[in-house]
Design a protein around this motif. Structure first.
Motif, PDB file in Angstrom:
ATOM      1  N   ILE A 110       0.998  -1.306  -0.025  1.00 35.95           N
ATOM      2  CA  ILE A 110      -0.028  -0.050   0.000  1.00 35.95           C
ATOM      3  C   ILE A 110       0.743   1.417  -0.010  1.00 35.95           C
ATOM      4  CG2 ILE A 110      -1.598  -1.178   1.320  1.00 35.95           C
ATOM      5  CD1 ILE A 110      -1.268   0.716   3.764  1.00 35.95           C
ATOM      6  N   PRO A 111       0.257   2.283  -0.553  1.00 36.11           N
ATOM      7  CA  PRO A 111       1.362   3.508  -0.647  1.00 36.11           C
ATOM      8  C   PRO A 111       1.523   4.034   0.951  1.00 36.11           C
ATOM      9  CG  PRO A 111      -0.649   3.793  -2.166  1.00 36.11           C
ATOM     10  CD  PRO A 111      -0.807   2.487  -1.299  1.00 36.11           C
ATOM     11  N   ASP A 112       2.702   4.534   1.174  1.00 39.58           N
ATOM     12  CA  ASP A 112       2.894   5.095   2.576  1.00 39.58           C
ATOM     13  C   ASP A 112       1.911   6.104   2.883  1.00 39.58           C
ATOM     14  OD1 ASP A 112       4.964   3.433   1.623  1.00 39.58           O
ATOM     15  OD2 ASP A 112       6.321   4.775   2.879  1.00 39.58           O
ATOM     16  N   ALA A 113       1.352   6.975   1.845  1.00 36.70           N
ATOM     17  CA  ALA A 113       0.398   7.876   2.128  1.00 36.70           C
ATOM     18  C   ALA A 113      -0.867   7.724   2.908  1.00 36.70           C
ATOM     19  CB  ALA A 113       0.131   8.853   0.876  1.00 36.70           C
ATOM     20  N   ILE A 114      -1.179   6.257   2.780  1.00 36.92           N
ATOM     21  CA  ILE A 114      -2.348   5.771   3.507  1.00 36.92           C
ATOM     22  C   ILE A 114      -2.043   5.753   4.843  1.00 36.92           C
ATOM     23  CG2 ILE A 114      -4.011   3.811   3.727  1.00 36.92           C
ATOM     24  CD1 ILE A 114      -4.249   5.214   0.838  1.00 36.92           C
ATOM     25  N   LEU A 115      -0.825   5.151   5.234  1.00 38.65           N
ATOM     26  CA  LEU A 115      -0.700   5.197   6.695  1.00 38.65           C
ATOM     27  C   LEU A 115      -0.360   6.684   6.988  1.00 38.65           C
ATOM     28  CD1 LEU A 115      -0.135   3.082   8.903  1.00 38.65           C
ATOM     29  CD2 LEU A 115       2.224   3.267   8.389  1.00 38.65           C
ATOM     30  N   GLY A 116       0.034   7.397   6.381  1.00 41.69           N
ATOM     31  CA  GLY A 116       0.414   8.923   6.664  1.00 41.69           C
ATOM     32  C   GLY A 116      -0.705   9.529   6.991  1.00 41.69           C
ATOM     33  N   ARG A 117      -1.992   9.317   6.240  1.00 39.30           N
ATOM     34  CA  ARG A 117      -3.130   9.785   6.369  1.00 39.30           C
ATOM     35  C   ARG A 117      -3.988   9.432   7.784  1.00 39.30           C
ATOM     36  NH1 ARG A 117      -3.562  10.183   0.765  1.00 39.30           N
ATOM     37  NH2 ARG A 117      -4.882   8.492   0.618  1.00 39.30           N
ATOM     38  N   ALA A 118      -3.569   8.339   7.929  1.00 38.03           N
ATOM     39  CA  ALA A 118      -4.340   7.530   9.462  1.00 38.03           C
ATOM     40  C   ALA A 118      -4.346   8.559  10.438  1.00 38.03           C
ATOM     41  CB  ALA A 118      -3.642   6.425   9.644  1.00 38.03           C
ATOM     42  N   ASP A 119      -5.538   8.661  11.345  1.00 37.53           N
ATOM     43  CA  ASP A 119      -5.367   9.629  12.433  1.00 37.53           C
ATOM     44  C   ASP A 119      -4.621   8.797  13.504  1.00 37.53           C
ATOM     45  OD1 ASP A 119      -7.880  11.651  11.576  1.00 37.53           O
ATOM     46  OD2 ASP A 119      -8.318   9.608  10.965  1.00 37.53           O
ATOM     47  N   GLU A 120      -4.524   7.800  13.780  1.00 40.54           N
ATOM     48  CA  GLU A 120      -3.972   6.991  14.804  1.00 40.54           C
ATOM     49  C   GLU A 120      -3.217   5.950  14.032  1.00 40.54           C
ATOM     50  OE1 GLU A 120      -5.346   6.449  18.998  1.00 40.54           O
ATOM     51  OE2 GLU A 120      -7.155   7.285  17.908  1.00 40.54           O
ATOM     52  N   VAL A 121      -1.839   5.569  14.417  1.00 39.17           N
ATOM     53  CA  VAL A 121      -1.103   4.359  14.251  1.00 39.17           C
ATOM     54  C   VAL A 121      -0.604   3.894  15.554  1.00 39.17           C
ATOM     55  CG1 VAL A 121       0.855   3.387  12.907  1.00 39.17           C
ATOM     56  CG2 VAL A 121      -0.377   5.464  12.088  1.00 39.17           C
ATOM     57  N   VAL A 122      -1.002   2.751  15.804  1.00 45.73           N
ATOM     58  CA  VAL A 122      -0.546   2.032  17.230  1.00 45.73           C
ATOM     59  C   VAL A 122       0.360   0.981  16.664  1.00 45.73           C
ATOM     60  CG1 VAL A 122      -1.518   0.822  19.080  1.00 45.73           C
ATOM     61  CG2 VAL A 122      -2.800   2.651  18.059  1.00 45.73           C
ATOM     62  N   LEU A 123       1.529   0.957  17.349  1.00 47.68           N
ATOM     63  CA  LEU A 123       2.621  -0.182  16.904  1.00 47.68           C
ATOM     64  C   LEU A 123       2.060  -1.273  18.040  1.00 47.68           C
ATOM     65  CD1 LEU A 123       4.758  -1.406  15.529  1.00 47.68           C
ATOM     66  CD2 LEU A 123       6.345  -0.283  17.368  1.00 47.68           C
ATOM     67  N   ILE A 124       2.042  -2.431  17.453  1.00 45.71           N
ATOM     68  CA  ILE A 124       1.974  -3.717  18.001  1.00 45.71           C
ATOM     69  C   ILE A 124       3.048  -4.304  18.340  1.00 45.71           C
ATOM     70  CG2 ILE A 124       0.574  -6.058  18.559  1.00 45.71           C
ATOM     71  CD1 ILE A 124      -1.254  -3.285  18.538  1.00 45.71           C
ATOM     72  N   ASP A 125       3.711  -4.058  19.480  1.00 45.31           N
ATOM     73  CA  ASP A 125       5.286  -4.566  19.557  1.00 45.31           C
ATOM     74  C   ASP A 125       5.249  -5.767  20.296  1.00 45.31           C
ATOM     75  OD1 ASP A 125       7.828  -4.503  18.970  1.00 45.31           O
ATOM     76  OD2 ASP A 125       8.272  -3.609  21.201  1.00 45.31           O
ATOM     77  N   LEU A 126       6.079  -6.686  19.793  1.00 42.87           N
ATOM     78  CA  LEU A 126       6.431  -7.959  20.518  1.00 42.87           C
ATOM     79  C   LEU A 126       7.843  -8.371  20.390  1.00 42.87           C
ATOM     80  CD1 LEU A 126       4.412 -10.182  21.641  1.00 42.87           C
ATOM     81  CD2 LEU A 126       4.610 -11.071  19.324  1.00 42.87           C
ATOM     82  N   THR A 127       8.530  -8.839  21.198  1.00 45.37           N
ATOM     83  CA  THR A 127       9.939  -9.266  20.967  1.00 45.37           C
ATOM     84  C   THR A 127       9.952 -10.319  19.789  1.00 45.37           C
ATOM     85  OG1 THR A 127      10.067 -10.877  22.713  1.00 45.37           O
ATOM     86  CG2 THR A 127      10.771  -8.430  23.273  1.00 45.37           C
ATOM     87  N   PRO A 128      11.029 -10.424  19.022  1.00 41.26           N
ATOM     88  CA  PRO A 128      11.107 -11.629  18.199  1.00 41.26           C
ATOM     89  C   PRO A 128      10.916 -13.032  19.007  1.00 41.26           C
ATOM     90  CG  PRO A 128      12.778  -9.955  17.504  1.00 41.26           C
ATOM     91  CD  PRO A 128      11.988  -9.824  18.917  1.00 41.26           C
ATOM     92  N   GLU A 129      11.592 -13.118  20.140  1.00 41.58           N
ATOM     93  CA  GLU A 129      11.521 -14.363  20.732  1.00 41.58           C
ATOM     94  C   GLU A 129      10.338 -14.787  21.075  1.00 41.58           C
ATOM     95  OE1 GLU A 129      13.494 -11.922  21.350  1.00 41.58           O
ATOM     96  OE2 GLU A 129      15.688 -12.753  21.191  1.00 41.58           O
ATOM     97  N   ALA A 130       9.684 -13.795  21.700  1.00 39.45           N
ATOM     98  CA  ALA A 130       7.957 -14.111  21.955  1.00 39.45           C
ATOM     99  C   ALA A 130       7.119 -14.315  20.677  1.00 39.45           C
ATOM    100  CB  ALA A 130       7.401 -12.751  22.756  1.00 39.45           C
ATOM    101  N   LEU A 131       7.317 -13.865  19.550  1.00 36.68           N
ATOM    102  CA  LEU A 131       6.617 -13.944  18.433  1.00 36.68           C
ATOM    103  C   LEU A 131       7.043 -15.767  17.888  1.00 36.68           C
ATOM    104  CD1 LEU A 131       4.441 -13.071  16.377  1.00 36.68           C
ATOM    105  CD2 LEU A 131       6.628 -12.162  15.152  1.00 36.68           C
ATOM    106  N   LEU A 132       8.365 -16.027  18.056  1.00 36.57           N
ATOM    107  CA  LEU A 132       8.588 -17.396  17.520  1.00 36.57           C
ATOM    108  C   LEU A 132       8.104 -18.284  18.728  1.00 36.57           C
ATOM    109  CD1 LEU A 132      12.486 -16.857  16.598  1.00 36.57           C
ATOM    110  CD2 LEU A 132      10.382 -17.454  15.107  1.00 36.57           C
ATOM    111  N   GLU A 133       7.920 -17.852  19.871  1.00 34.94           N
ATOM    112  CA  GLU A 133       7.309 -18.788  20.833  1.00 34.94           C
ATOM    113  C   GLU A 133       5.823 -18.846  20.609  1.00 34.94           C
ATOM    114  OE1 GLU A 133       7.579 -21.330  23.829  1.00 34.94           O
ATOM    115  OE2 GLU A 133       9.377 -20.112  23.144  1.00 34.94           O
ATOM    116  N   ARG A 134       5.130 -17.944  19.932  1.00 32.82           N
ATOM    117  CA  ARG A 134       3.810 -18.063  19.808  1.00 32.82           C
ATOM    118  C   ARG A 134       3.680 -19.156  18.609  1.00 32.82           C
ATOM    119  NH1 ARG A 134       0.700 -12.264  19.646  1.00 32.82           N
ATOM    120  NH2 ARG A 134       0.852 -11.878  21.816  1.00 32.82           N
ATOM    121  N   LEU A 135       4.425 -18.874  17.521  1.00 30.20           N
ATOM    122  CA  LEU A 135       4.442 -19.667  16.361  1.00 30.20           C
ATOM    123  C   LEU A 135       4.786 -21.009  16.640  1.00 30.20           C
ATOM    124  CD1 LEU A 135       4.753 -19.535  13.054  1.00 30.20           C
ATOM    125  CD2 LEU A 135       6.991 -19.670  13.333  1.00 30.20           C
TER     126      LEU A 135
END
Lengths: 189, 378
Positions: free
Chosen positions: B153-178
């Motif tokens: 998607i064009p970056d401008a779409i994200l740029g126009r979002a009113d809010e951007v929330v990062l869902i952060d997780l460590t790589p280790e935790a993500l691998l654990e989930r996987l």
């Protein structure tokens, strides 16, 4: 002519001199124009973040002796699962500073330089493409099986068998630990 | 305000993650429930559970707009029903996977275009996106992960979002989930671990996602500071750039490569796009050496992921100003100019002309370090 006239002619002469000096191109450019242009092209390919100093110094000696231009070439490898025209910012993060270091060193020694970047599925493929696009009179490589910056033995055999240029392969020596690496870049890059 | 519809535009909130399984959809559903409990009219427009039981359970209790079937080449595909959403007109709509490509035969090719229609109808939207789907990061992430992401998607779409929330997780935790089977079914876990879900990939993607959101925050803060001030009109007239965009002025000579490399490094540090601009005189014929240099510049630009633009003009400064305005350039880099002679000496030098014509754009003259006196040999 009275004294006033003499002074006026003198001032006019000085003014004309200043103007002539101002409009004519600087002396350095004339000198540069008269300098003989390099005719031979020496390719200095590398694949990693460091190259053998022996190979580099050999290239410099030959370039000075033959009035040649050195063409350092960074050979980037594109994994098979990616399109060949893909951008390679991660590999370039190592290759570009090394190109910069090589150019800085060559220019400070008065050797003309014109860099290249080759891209292929392997170092050999990148080199083959580069050789198809341009003519080089001589290729200087360091036999470097560990792939830290040179070409492997298979690549060298291919080079000798298939490439119609003078090829100088430098034997790897145990004492040849001096290398030109990205740390050699002067100033921030 | 959407002038055409005569009603306020809805607000877009995007949950951004580094990879599948980070918890974007889960978080979106949690917020949907919270809004529902707060008394808002909430509907799920499109949900992709990917067979995750946890996600499906969380979606229970949220009203949903049914999908519609689209027939394409003998196959029936399930797609989001945009007309039904617009007709249902909830206050808040949850639409998963912003970068999705729709089946042919629907209103739009891409889901973010559907979302634009929903927003224009005054409906607030919660959506999800993985960072590798952003167009400008595509090459970088392809090289990092070895996987080319087709849906962008064009970056401008994200740029126009009113809010951007990062869902952060460590790589280790993500691998654990996987490994625990919470992201993909068991039979797909090994393949995922060997391909995309490698710790070095995830760490790099996490860094990219964190930087992306940091830039969004910076851009929003600057916009907020300008609102209501006398600079507001200036900001409105300024090209809408996402982050920085650099432009290096090049010529088909060997020395241009050094400038390009320096510009690229600066672009890397700023996380910016890089354009290279060559302005040639009308009808200019190139010598063999110049042709070779131009070809080398093209190759260098391609490997670096920069874009080489070629313009024809006999007024260099005017051409640069024109391209900079069109491209939303924030930073111009140029090398040492050749010494002027003749009447050209009376003209204002190029850097000054650019600074006058492009207020707000940084102009940098890149030093030739090879000419620095007393430099040590490497």
């Amino acid at each position: 002519m009275n004294a006033l006239g003499t002074v006026a002619v003198g001032v006019l002469g000085v003014l004309l001199g200043i103007l002539a000096g101002y409009w004519l191109p600087p002396h350095g450019r004339l000198a540069a124009r008269n300098r003989p242009r390099p005719v031979r092209r020496i390719l200095l390919p590398f694949t990693g973040q460091a190259i053998s100093r022996r190979a580099f110094e050999a290239a410099v000696r030959l370039a000075k002796a033959e009035n040649a231009i050195i063409m350092p070439a960074f050979l980037a490898r594109v994994p098979m699962n990616l399109p060949i025209e893909t951008a390679l910012p991660v590999q370039c993060a190592g290759g570009m500073p090394l190109l910069e270091a090589i150019e800085q060193s060559l220019t400070s020694q008065g050797v003309p330089v014109d860099s290249r970047v080759g891209r292929g599925r392997s170092a050999r493929d990148a080199l083959r493409k580069l050789l198809q696009q341009e003519h080089f009179d001589r290729i200087i490589v360091s036999a470097d099986e560990d792939q830290r910056g040179g070409l492997g033995y298979d690549d060298l055999r291919w080079l000798l068998a298939r490439v119609p240029a003078e090829i100088l392969i430098l034997r790897p020596a145990p004492e040849d630990t001096r290398r030109i690496s990205v740390e050699a870049v002067r100033g921030h890059f | 305000m959407d002038a055409s519809a005569g009603q306020p535009r809805g607000r877009l909130k995007v949950f951004l993650g580094m990879a599948a399984g980070a918890g974007k959809t889960y978080r979106m559903l949690l917020e949907g429930h919270a809004e529902l409990q707060a008394g808002r009219d909430v509907a799920v427009g499109l949900l992709e559970t990917h067979g995750r039981a946890e996600t499906a359970r969380l979606a229970e209790g949220l009203p949903a707009v049914s999908r519609r079937s689209v027939r394409y080449r003998g196959t029936v595909l399930e797609e989001m029903d945009l007309p039904a959403i617009l007709s249902r007109a909830p206050e808040l709509c949850l639409i998963d996977e912003l970068a999705h490509t729709n089946a042919p035969g629907t209103e739009h090719r891409k889901r973010y275009e559907d979302v634009e229609d929903v927003l224009a109808a005054g409906i607030d939207v919660l959506s999800t996106l993985n960072v590798q789907h952003l167009e400008s990061l595509n090459d970088h992430i392809t090289e990092l992960s070895g996987v080319r992401v087709r849906e962008t998607i064009p970056d401008a779409i994200l740029g126009r979002a009113d809010e951007v929330v990062l869902i952060d997780l460590t790589p280790e935790a993500l691998l654990e989930r996987l490994r625990a089977g919470r992201i993909y079914p068991l039979e797909r876990i090994d393949a995922a671990l060997n391909n995309f879900f490698r710790i070095e990939n995830l760490a790099a993607l996490r860094e990219v996602a964190l930087r992306q959101v940091a830039e969004e925050v910076g851009a929003k803060r600057l916009t907020t500071e300008l609102v209501g001030s006398r600079e507001e009109s200036l900001a409105a007239d300024a090209p809408q750039a996402v982050g920085e965009r650099l432009m290096a002025l090049v010529e088909p000579y060997p020395r241009a490569q050094r400038l390009v490399r320096r510009a690229w490094r600066s672009a890397q540090r700023l996380g910016a796009e890089l354009d290279l601009l060559w302005v040639k005189a009308p009808g200019q014929e190139l010598s063999d050496d110049e042709q070779r240099s131009l070809s080398a510049l093209r190759q260098l630009a391609s490997v670096l992921g920069a874009r080489l633009l070629e313009e024809e003009s006999d007024d260099l400064a005017a051409a640069v100003v024109d391209v900079a305005c069109r491209r939303g350039t924030t930073y111009i880099l140029l090398g040492h100019s050749r010494p002027a002679h003749g009447l050209a000496r009376l003209r204002l030098p190029l850097p000054q002309r650019l600074m006058q014509s492009l207020p707000g754009v940084d102009v940098r003259i890149v030093a030739d370090r090879t000419r620095r006196p007393n430099g040590d040999r490497p």
